[in-house]
Design a protein around this motif. Structure first.
Motif, PDB file in Angstrom:
ATOM      1  N   MET A   1     -32.737 -80.386 -30.683  1.00  0.00           N
ATOM      2  CA  MET A   1     -32.644 -79.775 -29.375  1.00  0.00           C
ATOM      3  C   MET A   1     -31.195 -79.926 -28.884  1.00  0.00           C
ATOM      4  O   MET A   1     -30.626 -81.007 -28.957  1.00  0.00           O
ATOM      5  N   ILE A   2     -30.629 -78.855 -28.407  1.00  0.00           N
ATOM      6  CA  ILE A   2     -29.260 -78.870 -27.890  1.00  0.00           C
ATOM      7  C   ILE A   2     -29.193 -79.763 -26.652  1.00  0.00           C
ATOM      8  O   ILE A   2     -30.094 -79.749 -25.819  1.00  0.00           O
ATOM      9  N   LEU A   3     -28.117 -80.524 -26.556  1.00  0.00           N
ATOM     10  CA  LEU A   3     -27.862 -81.365 -25.386  1.00  0.00           C
ATOM     11  C   LEU A   3     -26.771 -80.662 -24.584  1.00  0.00           C
ATOM     12  O   LEU A   3     -25.586 -80.829 -24.854  1.00  0.00           O
ATOM     13  N   PRO A   4     -27.170 -79.818 -23.631  1.00  0.00           N
ATOM     14  CA  PRO A   4     -26.186 -78.989 -22.929  1.00  0.00           C
ATOM     15  C   PRO A   4     -25.243 -79.809 -22.049  1.00  0.00           C
ATOM     16  O   PRO A   4     -25.642 -80.817 -21.472  1.00  0.00           O
ATOM     17  N   GLN A   5     -24.026 -79.363 -21.985  1.00  0.00           N
ATOM     18  CA  GLN A   5     -23.018 -80.019 -21.159  1.00  0.00           C
ATOM     19  C   GLN A   5     -23.366 -79.854 -19.688  1.00  0.00           C
ATOM     20  O   GLN A   5     -23.726 -78.781 -19.229  1.00  0.00           O
ATOM     21  N   GLY A   6     -23.277 -80.970 -18.942  1.00  0.00           N
ATOM     22  CA  GLY A   6     -23.469 -80.927 -17.498  1.00  0.00           C
ATOM     23  C   GLY A   6     -24.911 -80.864 -17.032  1.00  0.00           C
ATOM     24  O   GLY A   6     -25.162 -80.616 -15.860  1.00  0.00           O
TER      25      GLY A   6
ATOM     26  N   LEU B   1     -30.489 -88.126 -20.532  1.00  0.00           N
ATOM     27  CA  LEU B   1     -29.159 -88.170 -21.142  1.00  0.00           C
ATOM     28  C   LEU B   1     -28.324 -87.064 -20.523  1.00  0.00           C
ATOM     29  O   LEU B   1     -28.829 -85.986 -20.200  1.00  0.00           O
ATOM     30  N   TYR B   2     -27.047 -87.324 -20.380  1.00  0.00           N
ATOM     31  CA  TYR B   2     -26.153 -86.388 -19.699  1.00  0.00           C
ATOM     32  C   TYR B   2     -24.751 -86.577 -20.251  1.00  0.00           C
ATOM     33  O   TYR B   2     -24.318 -87.708 -20.471  1.00  0.00           O
ATOM     34  N   TRP B   3     -24.034 -85.480 -20.471  1.00  0.00           N
ATOM     35  CA  TRP B   3     -22.613 -85.588 -20.802  1.00  0.00           C
ATOM     36  C   TRP B   3     -21.868 -84.463 -20.108  1.00  0.00           C
ATOM     37  O   TRP B   3     -22.423 -83.408 -19.834  1.00  0.00           O
ATOM     38  N   GLU B   4     -20.612 -84.743 -19.817  1.00  0.00           N
ATOM     39  CA  GLU B   4     -19.817 -83.773 -19.073  1.00  0.00           C
ATOM     40  C   GLU B   4     -18.335 -84.074 -19.252  1.00  0.00           C
ATOM     41  O   GLU B   4     -17.955 -85.193 -19.620  1.00  0.00           O
ATOM     42  N   ASP B   5     -17.517 -83.085 -18.977  1.00  0.00           N
ATOM     43  CA  ASP B   5     -16.067 -83.270 -18.904  1.00  0.00           C
ATOM     44  C   ASP B   5     -15.810 -84.273 -17.775  1.00  0.00           C
ATOM     45  O   ASP B   5     -16.402 -84.144 -16.704  1.00  0.00           O
ATOM     46  N   ILE B   6     -14.967 -85.255 -18.010  1.00  0.00           N
ATOM     47  CA  ILE B   6     -14.706 -86.298 -17.001  1.00  0.00           C
ATOM     48  C   ILE B   6     -14.270 -85.700 -15.670  1.00  0.00           C
ATOM     49  O   ILE B   6     -14.659 -86.180 -14.612  1.00  0.00           O
ATOM     50  N   ARG B   7     -13.516 -84.624 -15.717  1.00  0.00           N
ATOM     51  CA  ARG B   7     -12.998 -84.026 -14.475  1.00  0.00           C
ATOM     52  C   ARG B   7     -14.069 -83.314 -13.670  1.00  0.00           C
ATOM     53  O   ARG B   7     -13.857 -82.988 -12.510  1.00  0.00           O
ATOM     54  N   ARG B   8     -15.227 -83.042 -14.287  1.00  0.00           N
ATOM     55  CA  ARG B   8     -16.259 -82.273 -13.585  1.00  0.00           C
ATOM     56  C   ARG B   8     -17.536 -83.052 -13.318  1.00  0.00           C
ATOM     57  O   ARG B   8     -18.497 -82.492 -12.799  1.00  0.00           O
ATOM     58  N   VAL B   9     -17.567 -84.322 -13.680  1.00  0.00           N
ATOM     59  CA  VAL B   9     -18.798 -85.100 -13.522  1.00  0.00           C
ATOM     60  C   VAL B   9     -19.115 -85.305 -12.038  1.00  0.00           C
ATOM     61  O   VAL B   9     -18.224 -85.524 -11.228  1.00  0.00           O
ATOM     62  N   GLU B  10     -20.400 -85.194 -11.712  1.00  0.00           N
ATOM     63  CA  GLU B  10     -20.834 -85.379 -10.328  1.00  0.00           C
ATOM     64  C   GLU B  10     -21.187 -86.844 -10.107  1.00  0.00           C
ATOM     65  O   GLU B  10     -21.856 -87.463 -10.926  1.00  0.00           O
ATOM     66  N   ASN B  11     -20.769 -87.398  -8.995  1.00  0.00           N
ATOM     67  CA  ASN B  11     -20.955 -88.826  -8.726  1.00  0.00           C
ATOM     68  C   ASN B  11     -22.407 -89.259  -8.631  1.00  0.00           C
ATOM     69  O   ASN B  11     -22.729 -90.407  -8.919  1.00  0.00           O
ATOM     70  N   ASP B  12     -23.315 -88.356  -8.254  1.00  0.00           N
ATOM     71  CA  ASP B  12     -24.718 -88.748  -8.125  1.00  0.00           C
ATOM     72  C   ASP B  12     -25.344 -89.153  -9.465  1.00  0.00           C
ATOM     73  O   ASP B  12     -26.352 -89.839  -9.511  1.00  0.00           O
ATOM     74  N   VAL B  13     -24.713 -88.758 -10.564  1.00  0.00           N
ATOM     75  CA  VAL B  13     -25.189 -89.121 -11.898  1.00  0.00           C
ATOM     76  C   VAL B  13     -25.170 -90.640 -12.088  1.00  0.00           C
ATOM     77  O   VAL B  13     -26.006 -91.208 -12.775  1.00  0.00           O
ATOM     78  N   PHE B  14     -24.229 -91.311 -11.446  1.00  0.00           N
ATOM     79  CA  PHE B  14     -24.065 -92.749 -11.630  1.00  0.00           C
ATOM     80  C   PHE B  14     -25.120 -93.578 -10.900  1.00  0.00           C
ATOM     81  O   PHE B  14     -25.297 -94.747 -11.198  1.00  0.00           O
ATOM     82  N   MET B  15     -25.834 -92.976  -9.956  1.00  0.00           N
ATOM     83  CA  MET B  15     -26.813 -93.722  -9.168  1.00  0.00           C
ATOM     84  C   MET B  15     -27.934 -94.304 -10.018  1.00  0.00           C
ATOM     85  O   MET B  15     -28.392 -95.389  -9.753  1.00  0.00           O
ATOM     86  N   GLU B  16     -28.375 -93.553 -11.029  1.00  0.00           N
ATOM     87  CA  GLU B  16     -29.468 -94.014 -11.877  1.00  0.00           C
ATOM     88  C   GLU B  16     -28.981 -94.333 -13.288  1.00  0.00           C
ATOM     89  O   GLU B  16     -29.774 -94.424 -14.214  1.00  0.00           O
ATOM     90  N   ALA B  17     -27.666 -94.509 -13.444  1.00  0.00           N
ATOM     91  CA  ALA B  17     -27.091 -94.757 -14.765  1.00  0.00           C
ATOM     92  C   ALA B  17     -27.441 -96.138 -15.290  1.00  0.00           C
ATOM     93  O   ALA B  17     -27.336 -97.131 -14.582  1.00  0.00           O
ATOM     94  N   LYS B  18     -27.880 -96.172 -16.523  1.00  0.00           N
ATOM     95  CA  LYS B  18     -28.178 -97.415 -17.207  1.00  0.00           C
ATOM     96  C   LYS B  18     -27.044 -97.746 -18.187  1.00  0.00           C
ATOM     97  O   LYS B  18     -26.722 -98.891 -18.404  1.00  0.00           O
ATOM     98  N   GLU B  19     -26.454 -96.716 -18.781  1.00  0.00           N
ATOM     99  CA  GLU B  19     -25.333 -96.855 -19.710  1.00  0.00           C
ATOM    100  C   GLU B  19     -24.332 -95.756 -19.420  1.00  0.00           C
ATOM    101  O   GLU B  19     -24.713 -94.633 -19.120  1.00  0.00           O
TER     102      GLU B  19
ATOM    103  N   GLU C   1      -7.306 -91.070 -23.587  1.00  0.00           N
ATOM    104  CA  GLU C   1      -7.760 -90.055 -24.536  1.00  0.00           C
ATOM    105  C   GLU C   1      -9.166 -89.546 -24.218  1.00  0.00           C
ATOM    106  O   GLU C   1      -9.597 -88.549 -24.786  1.00  0.00           O
ATOM    107  N   SER C   2      -9.883 -90.228 -23.346  1.00  0.00           N
ATOM    108  CA  SER C   2     -11.262 -89.841 -23.035  1.00  0.00           C
ATOM    109  C   SER C   2     -11.289 -88.508 -22.298  1.00  0.00           C
ATOM    110  O   SER C   2     -10.676 -88.358 -21.250  1.00  0.00           O
ATOM    111  N   LYS C   3     -12.013 -87.549 -22.862  1.00  0.00           N
ATOM    112  CA  LYS C   3     -12.162 -86.248 -22.215  1.00  0.00           C
ATOM    113  C   LYS C   3     -13.545 -86.084 -21.599  1.00  0.00           C
ATOM    114  O   LYS C   3     -13.734 -85.311 -20.678  1.00  0.00           O
ATOM    115  N   TYR C   4     -14.521 -86.815 -22.155  1.00  0.00           N
ATOM    116  CA  TYR C   4     -15.904 -86.623 -21.749  1.00  0.00           C
ATOM    117  C   TYR C   4     -16.555 -87.952 -21.379  1.00  0.00           C
ATOM    118  O   TYR C   4     -16.106 -89.000 -21.787  1.00  0.00           O
TER     119      TYR C   4
END
Length: 126
Positions: free
Chosen positions: A1-6, A17-35, A116-119
């Motif tokens: 299954m494709i893991l779509p960006q954003g 699971l979630y991945w995104e370009d560092i410049r576009r990540v939304e802060n609400d993602v971190f509220m329930e972040a485990k890793e 060097e981190s882009k994502y």
């Protein structure tokens, strides 16, 4: 299954699971972040996909010159047989294992953000 960006993708009833370009990540993602992990992969590695482990899977870990068998990693990390098929395996477009969230991340991932981190890769629970 494709893991779509954003987009959050659910793996089982309680983990996403979630991945995104560092410049576009939304802060609400971190509220329930485990890793949280940071990474950089060549464009040819996308799209990322998520699947269960498969026979012959190997992952290149930081500090190693040769990829390690995922089956051996599970044994070394004392992952129960019942849990082995429940852990998500993240693969590149070439079907190369780059991460096993909840267990280990490949050599292209770091826990600390570096230049060097882009994502960014986030595992959350709900």
């Amino acid at each position: 299954m494709i893991l779509p960006q954003g987009e959050k993708v659910w793996w089982g009833p309680h983990t996403w699971l979630y991945w995104e370009d560092i410049r576009r990540v939304e802060n609400d993602v971190f509220m329930e972040a485990k890793e949280v992990a940071y990474f950089n992969l060549p464009k040819a590695s996308f799209p990322l996909a998520i699947r269960q482990r498969e026979t012959g899977d190997r992952i290149l870990l930081k500090g190693m010159t040769n990829a390690k068998k995922v089956s051996r990693l599970f044994i070394d990390e004392k992952v129960s047989r019942a849990l082995r098929d429940q852990l998500p395996v993240i693969v590149t477009s070439e079907d190369e294992v780059c991460a096993i969230p909840g267990l280990r991340y490949g050599s292209n991932f770091t826990k600390q953000k570096i230049t060097e981190s882009k994502y960014i890769f986030v595992v959350g629970t709900h």
